[in-house]
Design an enzyme around this catalytic site. Structure first.
Site, PDB file in Angstrom:
ATOM      1  N   ASP A 142     -25.386 -49.317   3.620  1.00  0.00           N
ATOM      2  CA  ASP A 142     -24.114 -49.368   3.780  1.00  0.00           C
ATOM      3  C   ASP A 142     -23.678 -50.528   5.016  1.00  0.00           C
ATOM      4  O   ASP A 142     -24.915 -50.350   6.026  1.00  0.00           O
ATOM      5  CB  ASP A 142     -22.999 -48.652   4.033  1.00  0.00           C
ATOM      6  CG  ASP A 142     -22.864 -47.688   2.848  1.00  0.00           C
ATOM      7  OD1 ASP A 142     -23.395 -47.866   1.882  1.00  0.00           O
ATOM      8  OD2 ASP A 142     -21.907 -46.813   2.985  1.00  0.00           O
ATOM      9  N   HIS A 170     -27.693 -46.932   6.768  1.00  0.00           N
ATOM     10  CA  HIS A 170     -26.953 -48.024   7.233  1.00  0.00           C
ATOM     11  C   HIS A 170     -28.170 -49.156   7.816  1.00  0.00           C
ATOM     12  O   HIS A 170     -29.052 -48.829   8.483  1.00  0.00           O
ATOM     13  CB  HIS A 170     -26.132 -47.878   8.420  1.00  0.00           C
ATOM     14  CG  HIS A 170     -24.904 -46.812   7.927  1.00  0.00           C
ATOM     15  ND1 HIS A 170     -24.920 -45.759   7.860  1.00  0.00           N
ATOM     16  CD2 HIS A 170     -23.763 -47.315   7.447  1.00  0.00           C
ATOM     17  CE1 HIS A 170     -23.812 -45.070   7.624  1.00  0.00           C
ATOM     18  NE2 HIS A 170     -23.073 -45.986   7.268  1.00  0.00           N
TER      19      HIS A 170
END
Ligand code: NI
Length: 258
Positions: A18, A160
Site C-alpha cells: 500500500d 508498504h
C-alpha cells in the site's frame, strides 16, 4: 487438463503493498520481485501514481496487479459520498491513463468503507489477514517474523513499499515462504468464495486419481494433480479449501481419471 499454472492448493498467499509508489523504494522492490519471479499486488495512492508514472508502468508491464488506495489516502467513511467517489474515480483514471486497463480492486485506507459507498463504485474491496505493522518499525527481522510465523494458506499480507525496511522485509518474507513451498499470487486469484463449492463432491473422489481445475472468470488458475491415495490422510479430502476468501464467484470443475 493442461496449461495454466500448477499451484499447490494448500499454500497460496498474496503479498500486497500500500501507499506507493515511491520511485526509489518501489523500484528496489520491483527489482527483487523480478529476480524471484513473484507477482504482487500494489494499492496505489493516486497522487503518488501521478508523480511516478514510470514506476506504475513498470509494475504493470512486469505483471503485478494494480489497485486503488484513494487519491490522497483519505478515510472513506469519514467524508461524504461524493468526495469519496471522487477520490476513487480520480485514482482509477490516473492508473488507467498509464496502464490502459480498468482498475477493479480497492483497498480502502485503514480498511474503512461503507456498503453505501461501494454501491456507487463498481469495485471489489480487498482487506488483509496479516498485518505486521511494518510502517511503525524499521526492525526488518521483527516484520519478517510477524509474517512468517503466522502465515497460512489463503492469507493476504499487508506491507508498504515506501519504506526501505519494508522492502527488505518483503523480499526476505518471500524467500522464507518460498522455501516452505508457498506460492505467491495476486489478490484476484485469492478472492474466491470457497463456501460456494459443493465440498461433498470431493469426498466421493477420495481414493481416485483426480485432477481438480479451478477456473475464475474463465481463466484457469489452479490445477491440482494428485493421486489422493498418496496424500497424507489430512490432505486427502480437499476440505482445506475452506476459509474466508472474499466474495467473488468461483467455478470449480472436477476431472476424474481412472
Ligand atoms: Ni494506506
Amino acid at each position: 487438463a493442461s496449461g495454466g499454472n500448477d499451484y499447490m492448493y494448500d499454500r497460496i498467499v498474496a503479498i500486497t503493498f500500500d501507499d506507493g509508489p515511491c520511485s526509489r523504494t518501489t523500484n528496489r522492490l520491483l527489482d527483487g520481485l523480478k529476480e524471484r519471479n513473484v507477482k504482487a499486488t500494489f494499492f496505489l495512492v493516486g497522487e503518488n501514481a501521478e508523480s511516478n508514472e514510470k514506476v506504475v508502468k513498470r509494475m504493470y508491464e512486469e505483471g503485478h496487479l494494480i489497485g486503488n488506495h484513494t487519491y490522497s489516502h483519505i478515510k472513506l467513511d469519514e467524508c461524504n459520498i461524493s468526495s469519496a467517489v471522487g477520490e476513487i474515480n480520480k485514482t482509477n483514471e490516473i492508473i488507467k491513463s498509464i496502464t490502459g486497463e480498468d482498475v477493479k480492486y480497492i483497498r480502502p485506507p485503514y480498511g474503512a468503507y461503507s456498503d453505501k459507498l461501494l454501491s456507487h463504485v463498481n469495485m471489489t474491496p480487498v482487506l488483509w489477514s496479516i498485518d505486521p505493522d511494518d510502517w511503525a518499525t524499521t526492525d526488518t527481522a521483527y516484520v519478517v517474523k510477524s509474517v512468517v510465523y503466522k502465515v497460512k494458506n489463503g492469507d493476504i499480507i499487508l506491507l508498504h513499499d515506501i519504506y526501505d525496511s519494508s522492502v527488505e522485509a518483503a523480499l526476505e518474507i518471500i524467500d522464507r515462504l518460498s522455501s516452505k513451498g508457498f506460492v505467491f499470487v495476486t489478490v484476484d486469484h485469492l478472492m474466491l468464495d470457497y463456501n460456494k463449492i459443493n465440498k461433498t463432491n470431493y469426498y466421493t473422489l477420495e481414493d481416485k486419481s483426480v485432477n481438480i481445475v479451478f477456473t475464475f472468470n474463465n481463466e484457469k488458475i489452479n490445477a491440482v494433480k494428485k493421486r489422493s491415495k498418496s496424500l497424507p490422510p489430512e490432505e486427502r479430502v480437499v476440505h482445506r479449501l475452506e476459509g474466508s476468501f472474499g466474495n467473488v464467484w468461483l467455478n470449480v470443475a472436477l476431472e476424474q481419471y481412472s
